[in-house]
Design a protein around this motif. Structure first.
Motif, PDB file in Angstrom:
ATOM      1  N   ALA A  10       3.135   3.175  -8.378  1.00 54.42           N
ATOM      2  CA  ALA A  10       3.205   1.720  -8.208  1.00 54.42           C
ATOM      3  C   ALA A  10       4.601   1.281  -7.755  1.00 54.42           C
ATOM      4  O   ALA A  10       4.735   0.396  -6.902  1.00 54.42           O
ATOM      5  N   LEU A  11       5.636   1.894  -8.317  1.00 56.00           N
ATOM      6  CA  LEU A  11       7.012   1.559  -7.945  1.00 56.00           C
ATOM      7  C   LEU A  11       7.275   1.875  -6.475  1.00 56.00           C
ATOM      8  O   LEU A  11       7.741   1.006  -5.720  1.00 56.00           O
ATOM      9  N   PHE A  12       6.979   3.107  -6.046  1.00 56.30           N
ATOM     10  CA  PHE A  12       7.226   3.484  -4.652  1.00 56.30           C
ATOM     11  C   PHE A  12       6.328   2.717  -3.693  1.00 56.30           C
ATOM     12  O   PHE A  12       6.742   2.389  -2.576  1.00 56.30           O
ATOM     13  N   ILE A  63       5.966  -1.482   0.441  1.00 53.01           N
ATOM     14  CA  ILE A  63       5.397  -2.745   0.926  1.00 53.01           C
ATOM     15  C   ILE A  63       6.495  -3.718   1.310  1.00 53.01           C
ATOM     16  O   ILE A  63       6.437  -4.358   2.369  1.00 53.01           O
ATOM     17  N   VAL A  64       7.511  -3.841   0.474  1.00 50.72           N
ATOM     18  CA  VAL A  64       8.611  -4.764   0.765  1.00 50.72           C
ATOM     19  C   VAL A  64       9.359  -4.330   2.018  1.00 50.72           C
ATOM     20  O   VAL A  64       9.634  -5.152   2.909  1.00 50.72           O
ATOM     21  N   VAL A  65       9.690  -3.050   2.109  1.00 53.53           N
ATOM     22  CA  VAL A  65      10.419  -2.548   3.280  1.00 53.53           C
ATOM     23  C   VAL A  65       9.603  -2.754   4.551  1.00 53.53           C
ATOM     24  O   VAL A  65      10.131  -3.227   5.573  1.00 53.53           O
ATOM     25  N   LEU A  66       8.322  -2.422   4.509  1.00 56.71           N
ATOM     26  CA  LEU A  66       7.489  -2.580   5.703  1.00 56.71           C
ATOM     27  C   LEU A  66       7.297  -4.042   6.082  1.00 56.71           C
ATOM     28  O   LEU A  66       7.244  -4.370   7.274  1.00 56.71           O
ATOM     29  N   ILE A 122       2.140  -3.750  10.857  1.00 58.64           N
ATOM     30  CA  ILE A 122       2.555  -2.526  10.162  1.00 58.64           C
ATOM     31  C   ILE A 122       2.228  -2.625   8.674  1.00 58.64           C
ATOM     32  O   ILE A 122       1.684  -1.691   8.079  1.00 58.64           O
ATOM     33  N   TYR A 123       2.549  -3.754   8.095  1.00 62.34           N
ATOM     34  CA  TYR A 123       2.274  -4.017   6.680  1.00 62.34           C
ATOM     35  C   TYR A 123       0.776  -3.877   6.388  1.00 62.34           C
ATOM     36  O   TYR A 123       0.364  -3.256   5.410  1.00 62.34           O
TER      37      TYR A 123
END
Length: 118
Positions: free
Chosen positions: A27-29, A34-37, A50-51
């Protein structure tokens, strides 16, 4: 990162049990990805391409690890739908997912803590 990759290797596996550590590290990764993408998608100007593709690609592994986590607490995978109850469903599901797994073998398999150690 190994926990994340381990869940992706079990792409559509809904049987068995998943430890708390496996679920929460995934869940953490997953949240970080998700945030980075999303940021990259906004920067490139293609949001939500992409998201959205990442979300679609990781839907089954996310569902699988959640169901296996519920199995570890000796609950049916159908309890995932309790999250659809407005206001309190998500909280109840979160408590189920955060709870300790049953130390003994249950109908979903052996305790993954002892299986991984052996």
């Amino acid at each position: 990162m190994n926990w994340y990759l381990e869940v992706l290797k079990k792409y559509a596996v809904f049987s068995g049990r998943a430890r708390r550590q496996e679920f929460w590290m995934y869940a953490l990764f997953h949240a970080i990805a998700i945030v980075v993408l999303a940021v990259v998608d906004f920067a490139v100007g293609t949001f939500p391409l992409i998201y959205g593709l990442y979300g679609l690609a990781t839907f089954l592994p996310s569902l699988g690890v959640t169901i296996r986590r519920l199995h570890d607490t000796d609950r049916s995978g159908w309890f995932i739908f309790i999250g659809a109850i407005p206001l309190v469903g998500f909280i109840i599901l979160l408590v189920f997912l955060a709870g300790e797994g049953k130390p003994e073998e249950n109908k979903h398999g052996a305790n993954p803590k002892f299986v991984a150690a052996a």
